[in-house]
Design a protein around this motif. Structure first.
Motif, PDB file in Angstrom:
ATOM      1  N   PHE A   1       0.837  -1.209   0.000  1.00 15.72           N
ATOM      2  CA  PHE A   1       0.000   0.000   0.000  1.00 15.72           C
ATOM      3  C   PHE A   1       0.866   1.251   0.000  1.00 15.72           C
ATOM      4  O   PHE A   1       0.635   2.195  -0.766  1.00 15.72           O
ATOM      5  CB  PHE A   1      -0.903  -0.027   1.234  1.00 15.72           C
ATOM      6  N   VAL A   2       1.890   1.253   0.848  1.00 18.04           N
ATOM      7  CA  VAL A   2       2.789   2.400   0.933  1.00 18.04           C
ATOM      8  C   VAL A   2       3.551   2.584  -0.380  1.00 18.04           C
ATOM      9  O   VAL A   2       3.717   3.707  -0.873  1.00 18.04           O
ATOM     10  CB  VAL A   2       3.766   2.219   2.112  1.00 18.04           C
ATOM     11  N   ALA A   3       3.994   1.479  -0.967  1.00 14.40           N
ATOM     12  CA  ALA A   3       4.734   1.563  -2.224  1.00 14.40           C
ATOM     13  C   ALA A   3       3.860   2.138  -3.339  1.00 14.40           C
ATOM     14  O   ALA A   3       4.346   2.897  -4.191  1.00 14.40           O
ATOM     15  CB  ALA A   3       5.243   0.180  -2.619  1.00 14.40           C
ATOM     16  N   SER A   4       2.583   1.786  -3.335  1.00 14.80           N
ATOM     17  CA  SER A   4       1.683   2.307  -4.369  1.00 14.80           C
ATOM     18  C   SER A   4       1.521   3.827  -4.240  1.00 14.80           C
ATOM     19  O   SER A   4       1.443   4.535  -5.248  1.00 14.80           O
ATOM     20  CB  SER A   4       0.319   1.621  -4.279  1.00 14.80           C
ATOM     21  N   ILE A   5       1.483   4.326  -3.001  1.00 15.37           N
ATOM     22  CA  ILE A   5       1.400   5.770  -2.783  1.00 15.37           C
ATOM     23  C   ILE A   5       2.672   6.447  -3.292  1.00 15.37           C
ATOM     24  O   ILE A   5       2.621   7.466  -4.001  1.00 15.37           O
ATOM     25  CB  ILE A   5       1.188   6.092  -1.297  1.00 15.37           C
ATOM     26  N   ASN A   6       3.825   5.876  -2.960  1.00 18.96           N
ATOM     27  CA  ASN A   6       5.098   6.475  -3.364  1.00 18.96           C
ATOM     28  C   ASN A   6       5.236   6.521  -4.883  1.00 18.96           C
ATOM     29  O   ASN A   6       5.734   7.506  -5.441  1.00 18.96           O
ATOM     30  CB  ASN A   6       6.262   5.699  -2.749  1.00 18.96           C
ATOM     31  N   ARG A   7       4.797   5.451  -5.566  1.00 23.29           N
ATOM     32  CA  ARG A   7       4.859   5.439  -7.034  1.00 23.29           C
ATOM     33  C   ARG A   7       3.977   6.530  -7.618  1.00 23.29           C
ATOM     34  O   ARG A   7       4.357   7.233  -8.555  1.00 23.29           O
ATOM     35  CB  ARG A   7       4.439   4.074  -7.570  1.00 23.29           C
ATOM     36  N   GLU A   8       2.792   6.652  -7.055  1.00 28.69           N
ATOM     37  CA  GLU A   8       1.861   7.640  -7.578  1.00 28.69           C
ATOM     38  C   GLU A   8       2.388   9.058  -7.382  1.00 28.69           C
ATOM     39  O   GLU A   8       2.244   9.921  -8.253  1.00 28.69           O
ATOM     40  CB  GLU A   8       0.494   7.477  -6.908  1.00 28.69           C
ATOM     41  N   LEU A   9       3.002   9.317  -6.236  1.00 33.78           N
ATOM     42  CA  LEU A   9       3.551  10.645  -5.981  1.00 33.78           C
ATOM     43  C   LEU A   9       4.665  10.978  -6.967  1.00 33.78           C
ATOM     44  O   LEU A   9       4.846  12.156  -7.330  1.00 33.78           O
ATOM     45  CB  LEU A   9       4.070  10.741  -4.553  1.00 33.78           C
ATOM     46  N   HIS A  10       5.392   9.972  -7.413  1.00 32.25           N
ATOM     47  CA  HIS A  10       6.449  10.201  -8.399  1.00 32.25           C
ATOM     48  C   HIS A  10       5.861  10.798  -9.680  1.00 32.25           C
ATOM     49  O   HIS A  10       6.440  11.731 -10.264  1.00 32.25           O
ATOM     50  CB  HIS A  10       7.177   8.883  -8.699  1.00 32.25           C
ATOM     51  N   TYR A  11       4.714  10.285 -10.117  1.00 34.49           N
ATOM     52  CA  TYR A  11       4.092  10.795 -11.342  1.00 34.49           C
ATOM     53  C   TYR A  11       3.449  12.162 -11.140  1.00 34.49           C
ATOM     54  O   TYR A  11       3.371  12.962 -12.067  1.00 34.49           O
ATOM     55  CB  TYR A  11       3.055   9.792 -11.846  1.00 34.49           C
ATOM     56  N   TRP A  12       3.003  12.434  -9.906  1.00 29.65           N
ATOM     57  CA  TRP A  12       2.345  13.710  -9.653  1.00 29.65           C
ATOM     58  C   TRP A  12       3.324  14.866  -9.517  1.00 29.65           C
ATOM     59  O   TRP A  12       2.922  16.032  -9.450  1.00 29.65           O
ATOM     60  CB  TRP A  12       1.495  13.626  -8.380  1.00 29.65           C
ATOM     61  N   ARG A  13       4.623  14.591  -9.527  1.00 30.16           N
ATOM     62  CA  ARG A  13       5.608  15.662  -9.412  1.00 30.16           C
ATOM     63  C   ARG A  13       5.489  16.673 -10.554  1.00 30.16           C
ATOM     64  O   ARG A  13       5.827  17.847 -10.400  1.00 30.16           O
ATOM     65  CB  ARG A  13       7.025  15.075  -9.417  1.00 30.16           C
ATOM     66  N   SER A  14       5.030  16.211 -11.710  1.00 34.51           N
ATOM     67  CA  SER A  14       4.953  17.095 -12.878  1.00 34.51           C
ATOM     68  C   SER A  14       3.698  17.958 -12.883  1.00 34.51           C
ATOM     69  O   SER A  14       3.549  18.826 -13.741  1.00 34.51           O
ATOM     70  CB  SER A  14       5.004  16.271 -14.167  1.00 34.51           C
ATOM     71  N   CYS A  15       2.790  17.719 -11.920  1.00 25.90           N
ATOM     72  CA  CYS A  15       1.564  18.523 -11.847  1.00 25.90           C
ATOM     73  C   CYS A  15       1.906  19.920 -11.320  1.00 25.90           C
ATOM     74  O   CYS A  15       2.646  20.067 -10.344  1.00 25.90           O
ATOM     75  CB  CYS A  15       0.552  17.855 -10.942  1.00 25.90           C
ATOM     76  N   GLU A  16       1.368  20.941 -11.986  1.00 24.00           N
ATOM     77  CA  GLU A  16       1.703  22.317 -11.617  1.00 24.00           C
ATOM     78  C   GLU A  16       1.076  22.742 -10.296  1.00 24.00           C
ATOM     79  O   GLU A  16       1.636  23.569  -9.579  1.00 24.00           O
ATOM     80  CB  GLU A  16       1.256  23.276 -12.728  1.00 24.00           C
ATOM     81  N   LYS A  17      -0.097  22.199  -9.979  1.00 22.83           N
ATOM     82  CA  LYS A  17      -0.777  22.634  -8.755  1.00 22.83           C
ATOM     83  C   LYS A  17      -1.512  21.483  -8.100  1.00 22.83           C
ATOM     84  O   LYS A  17      -2.466  20.945  -8.652  1.00 22.83           O
ATOM     85  CB  LYS A  17      -1.767  23.772  -9.072  1.00 22.83           C
ATOM     86  N   ILE A  18      -1.045  21.098  -6.908  1.00 20.42           N
ATOM     87  CA  ILE A  18      -1.756  20.129  -6.079  1.00 20.42           C
ATOM     88  C   ILE A  18      -2.294  20.902  -4.880  1.00 20.42           C
ATOM     89  O   ILE A  18      -1.531  21.403  -4.056  1.00 20.42           O
ATOM     90  CB  ILE A  18      -0.834  18.981  -5.617  1.00 20.42           C
TER      91      ILE A  18
END
Length: 483
Positions: free
Chosen positions: A78-95
């Motif tokens: 579960f934790v690994a899935s969150i970490n992977r997803e955050l890697h892709y969200w780095r390119s989002c301009e506004k969270i």
């Protein structure tokens, strides 16, 4: 036909792609989940990178698992899935928001927790951050909120549950407007340091926070204070018998909520909450931890008297079942409900046993009341209270209140109404009493709840009975609603 041919001729155009960027971004912004926003990139070539400009919210819910030998594997996955997803969200301009609810603090996951916090506050620069552990740890075993987090000028809403908050230096949360912290121990000095670093704070929630004896709020912007103690078992384990009552000095707050198992008394004086306009008193009592139930009840009665005096000046008041059930007992001992200035009153009641005498008692002291809401919930009455009074005494008290005039009451609403005509004599008596004594009443609304598609015949009978009651106000209407 000609119009249809023209529409068909335009069918090969990318009509979504023709929309202005501002409209497309607005459409994407109203999608509930960040993942859905990303999926829209496949709609057209033009939409491929638009999702990066949308302010999204990242929500990571609780992992549902059973406690067995495979638990650790599931947690790590579960934790690994969150970490992977955050890697892709780095390119989002506004969270805009990041919310995560780990099941329980695990020491071997500290680096992952730190990564989430760093991503939210340093990489994404979110306005809203929630880190709430669902299973509560003792304060000394809780996650330590990193020191770098106490310097943040962009954060607006912060929710922390079962985290240690111990800033080594000053706190700089200059944009924070809402702070909720729960299930931890603080000191008076530590809380003062936190509040001094939040000059624009408007709402403060303390949920099962121990260790503080004085809460002083001098900011004119902080208008809402919520104090909760809902986790009874953990609270008892943390509870220190030497803990002193919590004194509140908050001359500018306008909204106060006190709810839950309040083991430590909260001391209020009307002069210290002079600006208070709305108060919610919704208490529970647990008798398991107290060998002497009668002594505990005596303590609760005294405490309730003090609180009612301290909020007698508020215009909006909401009371929980315990408060209402205690009124007739206090009155039988010679106590009189203090004058109340409230114009809006909400009562959460089970509408049985002691509730009716309690409602009559409080209405007598609320001469300025304009709106009354009764939420008929399935609260379980406190059996220990029944030994203090009998139905005969209730009836005697009801007769004493019978001629009380509600001179300003214009609106009455009973919500979550349920039950049959037979067996609800006390409910009928209450409605009849209100109609007879509210001399300027404009509307009585009863909102009945039921299951199924057809309205039960019992409800039709109750409605007819209500409509037959005499009314002291010539302009009063009785409306029965179903949901």
């Amino acid at each position: 036909m000609e119009m249809q041919r023209k529409i068909m001729a335009r069918g090969d155009r990318d009509r979504l792609g023709d929309l202005p960027d501002a409209i497309i971004l607005y459409i994407l912004s109203i999608l509930p989940e960040g993942k859905e926003v990303v999926r829209t990139s496949v709609l057209s070539q033009r939409w491929r990178f638009l999702w990066k400009s949308v302010a999204v919210s990242l929500n990571f819910g609780v992992l549902d698992y059973s406690y067995d030998e495979r638990t650790k594997k599931k947690i790590l996955a579960f934790v690994a899935s969150i970490n992977r997803e955050l890697h892709y969200w780095r390119s989002c301009e506004k969270i805009k928001a990041f919310r995560v609810f780990p099941v329980k603090y695990k020491e071997y996951l500290v680096k992952d927790y730190d990564f989430w916090v760093h991503f939210a506050m340093k990489v994404a620069n979110v306005e809203e951050f929630t880190l709430k552990f669902c299973i509560i740890n003792f304060p000394d075993c809780a996650y330590k909120f990193p020191q770098f987090t106490f310097k943040n000028t962009l954060l607006r809403n912060l929710v922390l549950g079962s985290c240690q908050i111990n800033p080594s230096g000053s706190v700089t949360w200059t944009s924070l407007v809402s702070l909720s912290i729960g299930h931890l121990k603080l000191t008076d000095n530590m809380l003062e340091k936190i509040l001094s670093g939040c000059p624009n704070l408007e709402s403060l929630e303390l949920d099962s926070v121990l260790g503080i004896s004085r809460l002083e709020i001098s900011s004119v912007k902080l208008r809402k204070l919520i104090i909760l103690n809902d986790e009874i078992d953990c609270y008892c384990q943390w509870h220190d018998e030497d803990t002193h009552p919590l004194e509140i000095f908050a001359p500018y707050i306008q909204n106060l909520v006190l709810s839950g198992f309040l083991y430590n008394e909260i001391r209020l004086q009307q002069s210290n909450v002079a600006s208070l306009a709305t108060a919610v008193l919704h208490f529970n009592v647990d008798f398991i931890e107290f060998e002497d139930e009668e002594e505990k009840l005596e303590e609760e009665f005294r405490y309730l008297e003090e609180l009612l005096l301290s909020v007698g000046h508020v215009k909006n008041l909401e009371l929980g079942p315990l408060c209402i059930e205690c009124f007739p007992i206090l009155e039988l001992r010679g106590w009189r409900s203090p004058p109340s200035s409230c114009k809006f009153l909400k009562l959460n009641a089970a509408l049985k046993h002691l509730d009716f005498a309690g409602i009559y008692s409080f209405l007598q002291s609320s001469s300025d009341l304009e709106t009354l809401v009764i939420d008929w919930n399935n609260h379980n009455p406190i059996d220990q209270l029944l030994s203090y009074t009998r139905e005969v005494e209730q009836s005697r008290r009801f007769e004493a209140h019978k001629n009380c005039s509600l001179l300003h009451l214009k609106t009455i609403k009973i919500i979550n109404f349920h039950g049959k005509l037979i067996g609800n004599d006390l409910v009928l008596r209450l409605v009849k009493y209100l109609l007879e004594n509210a001399t300027v009443l404009e509307k009585l609304v009863i909102v009945a709840k039921y299951e199924g598609s057809d309205v039960p015949r019992d409800y039709v009978e109750v409605e007819q009975e209500f409509l037959s009651f005499p009314r002291s106000s010539l302009h009063a209407s009785v409306v029965f609603c179903y949901r």
